[in-house]
Design an enzyme around this catalytic site. Structure first.
Site, PDB file in Angstrom:
ATOM      1  N   HIS A 215       0.816  -1.213   0.000  1.00  0.00           N
ATOM      2  CA  HIS A 215       0.000   0.000   0.000  1.00  0.00           C
ATOM      3  C   HIS A 215       0.852   1.267   0.000  1.00  0.00           C
ATOM      4  O   HIS A 215       0.346   2.347  -0.252  1.00  0.00           O
ATOM      5  CB  HIS A 215      -1.004  -0.008   1.160  1.00  0.00           C
TER       6      HIS A 215
ATOM      7  N   ASP B 148      -0.181  -7.400   1.368  1.00  0.00           N
ATOM      8  CA  ASP B 148       0.375  -6.082   1.618  1.00  0.00           C
ATOM      9  C   ASP B 148       1.899  -6.076   1.617  1.00  0.00           C
ATOM     10  O   ASP B 148       2.542  -5.467   2.477  1.00  0.00           O
ATOM     11  CB  ASP B 148      -0.152  -5.514   2.942  1.00  0.00           C
TER      12      ASP B 148
ATOM     13  N   ASN C 178       5.563   4.507   9.208  1.00  0.00           N
ATOM     14  CA  ASN C 178       6.223   3.285   9.666  1.00  0.00           C
ATOM     15  C   ASN C 178       5.958   2.105   8.742  1.00  0.00           C
ATOM     16  O   ASN C 178       6.649   1.082   8.828  1.00  0.00           O
ATOM     17  CB  ASN C 178       5.754   2.900  11.067  1.00  0.00           C
ATOM     18  N   SER C 179       4.963   2.201   7.882  1.00  0.00           N
ATOM     19  CA  SER C 179       4.616   1.066   7.028  1.00  0.00           C
ATOM     20  C   SER C 179       5.804   0.619   6.191  1.00  0.00           C
ATOM     21  O   SER C 179       6.461   1.413   5.535  1.00  0.00           O
ATOM     22  CB  SER C 179       3.458   1.431   6.104  1.00  0.00           C
TER      23      SER C 179
ATOM     24  N   GLY D  69     -14.064 -10.427  -7.707  1.00  0.00           N
ATOM     25  CA  GLY D  69     -13.957  -9.013  -8.055  1.00  0.00           C
ATOM     26  C   GLY D  69     -15.214  -8.218  -7.752  1.00  0.00           C
ATOM     27  O   GLY D  69     -15.552  -7.282  -8.480  1.00  0.00           O
TER      28      GLY D  69
END
Length: 426
Positions: A168, A198, A273-274, A332
């Site tokens: 992300h 992620d 921080n990601s 989807g």
């Protein structure tokens, strides 16, 4: 650290950052200052009445928003519970909603590079030793997007420039830069990314970098010391280390309809921080930090999360080999439960209400659209997203599921082919 629930703020604050954030950030609520009473003021009753009206209106809006959040879910994944209760789980930097397609130049795949996970050393290190050993392996990520941008953190995986970060952080970007400890800036190529887990792997043209040592997250126990190193609030505070403990392992959390099994920690995490490192007391990276829990009705402290290295290795190796992760079939569609009460109130029938259909999915090609209510899947009655997920679990990408759909007072039968999720993530 995606003020109060109604205020959104960009996180990370990357270069040229404008536009609406992809993930909302919910800062801590601050109680309003007390107003001094004016003795004998004739306006006081009117002010009090207006204040009551505002309180009632805000309470109604809060309840409405909470209800809406609780209803959302993604068919093909799991329902979005928004963390349940009065809190929500949010990725910790943001990307712009206007970012659109991730359009980064790709690096070669199939190079044979894999992530090495070492055993647990005997020696426990001091915090200073852990910081000194790892700070050169912590990098800044600058992601440029149409109409904005984002900043995050990355971890050096190899001496020749493989970098691990969160998906992300770079999602929707057309250009990504990696800033090393010596302030040198390197253009990054995308090896591969996976929205479901992620994680993303970048490659820069560099040699003699200082890679982190990755440890086995399966060796963690609740109560173990934990440290996080990253760039909270962007590059101005880069290289910040926070400490805490491992407060839970194998914690299932749900964000945007996707359930992830994560490490929970009390080490402070904030926007920026990601993609950073969660470390054990031997100085090994045991997780990639990716989200925290925040509240829209009160303060929440010490609830951060990281992707365990047991997951990181499996996903990173797949990304380097193929550029994507295989084996995640999806329909989807984004859906929510249409129970009897909601159905009666809206003139519909019970089932799964289709909120949106992903562009490019076979569901879109076969004519499924927002506003439809799915009542059957493969001949079985469905009343929730979980019902569809349970049926879908036994199938692979390329398999076809049949749906009975209620639309405008009529029932339609549609056949929808499952697709690999990476085909729709880009």
């Amino acid at each position: 650290m995606r003020t109060d629930y109604y205020t959104t703020a960009p996180a990370g604050g990357g270069p040229g950052r404008t536009g609406t954030p992809r993930y909302t950030v919910i800062p801590f609520e601050v109680p309003p200052p007390e107003e001094k009473k004016r003795r004998g003021s004739r306006k006081a009753p009117w002010i009090f009445a207006v204040f009551l009206v505002l309180i009632v209106a805000l309470t109604g809006l809060t309840l409405a928003l909470s209800w809406m959040l609780a209803q959302s879910g993604e068919s093909g994944e799991t329902t979005v519970e928004s963390g349940g209760g009065n809190y929500t789980l949010i990725p910790i930097p943001t990307a712009s909603d206007s970012a659109g397609t991730t359009d980064l130049e790709r690096a070669p795949t199939g190079t044979g590079v894999t992530l090495t996970v070492a055993g647990l050393p005997d020696q426990v290190l001091t915090y200073q030793e852990i910081y000194d050993r790892n700070i050169a392996a912590i990098v800044s990520i600058r992601a440029y997007q149409t109409g904005g941008g984002a900043t995050g953190t990355g971890v050096v995986m190899t001496a020749d420039g493989y970098i691990i970060t969160n998906y992300h952080v770079i999602q929707g970007s057309y250009q990504v830069e990696v800033v090393l400890l010596d302030d040198s800036v390197h253009q990054a190529l995308l090896v591969g990314g996976d929205q479901t887990n992620d994680l993303a792997v970048l490659k820069i043209d560099a040699q003699d970098l200082t890679p982190a040592e990755f440890g086995d997250s399966d060796q963690l126990q609740v109560g173990d010391p934990a440290l996080a190193i990253g760039n909270p609030l962007g590059e101005e505070l880069r290289g910040t280390m926070t400490d805490g403990i491992i407060s839970a392992i194998s914690r299932d959390v749900n964000v945007d309809g996707n359930t992830m099994t994560l490490i929970q920690t009390t080490a402070a995490l904030n926007s920026g921080n990601s993609g950073g490192a969660l470390l054990n007391d031997r100085g090994q990276v045991v997780g990639i930090t990716n989200m925290k829990m925040t509240s829209y009705s009160g303060s929440v402290e010490g609830l951060g999360f990281a992707i365990p290295t047991s997951t990181v290795k499996a996903i990173v190796d797949e990304l380097i080999a193929y550029g994507h992760v295989r084996g995640y079939p999806t329909l989807g569609i984004l859906g929510s439960t249409m129970d009897a009460q909601r159905a009666a109130a809206n003139g519909l029938v019970e089932g799964v209400y289709v909120q949106s259909v992903t562009a490019g999915s076979d569901a879109e090609k076969q004519g499924m659209r927002s506003g439809d209510v799915i009542t059957e899947c493969n001949g079985q009655t469905v009343t929730s997203v979980d019902d569809i997920n349970a049926i879908k679990e036994g199938f692979q990408a390329g398999d076809v599921l049949t749906f009975r759909v209620y639309r405008n007072g009529e029932y339609l039968d549609l056949e929808v082919r499952l697709m690999e999720r990476y085909e729709l993530d880009q």
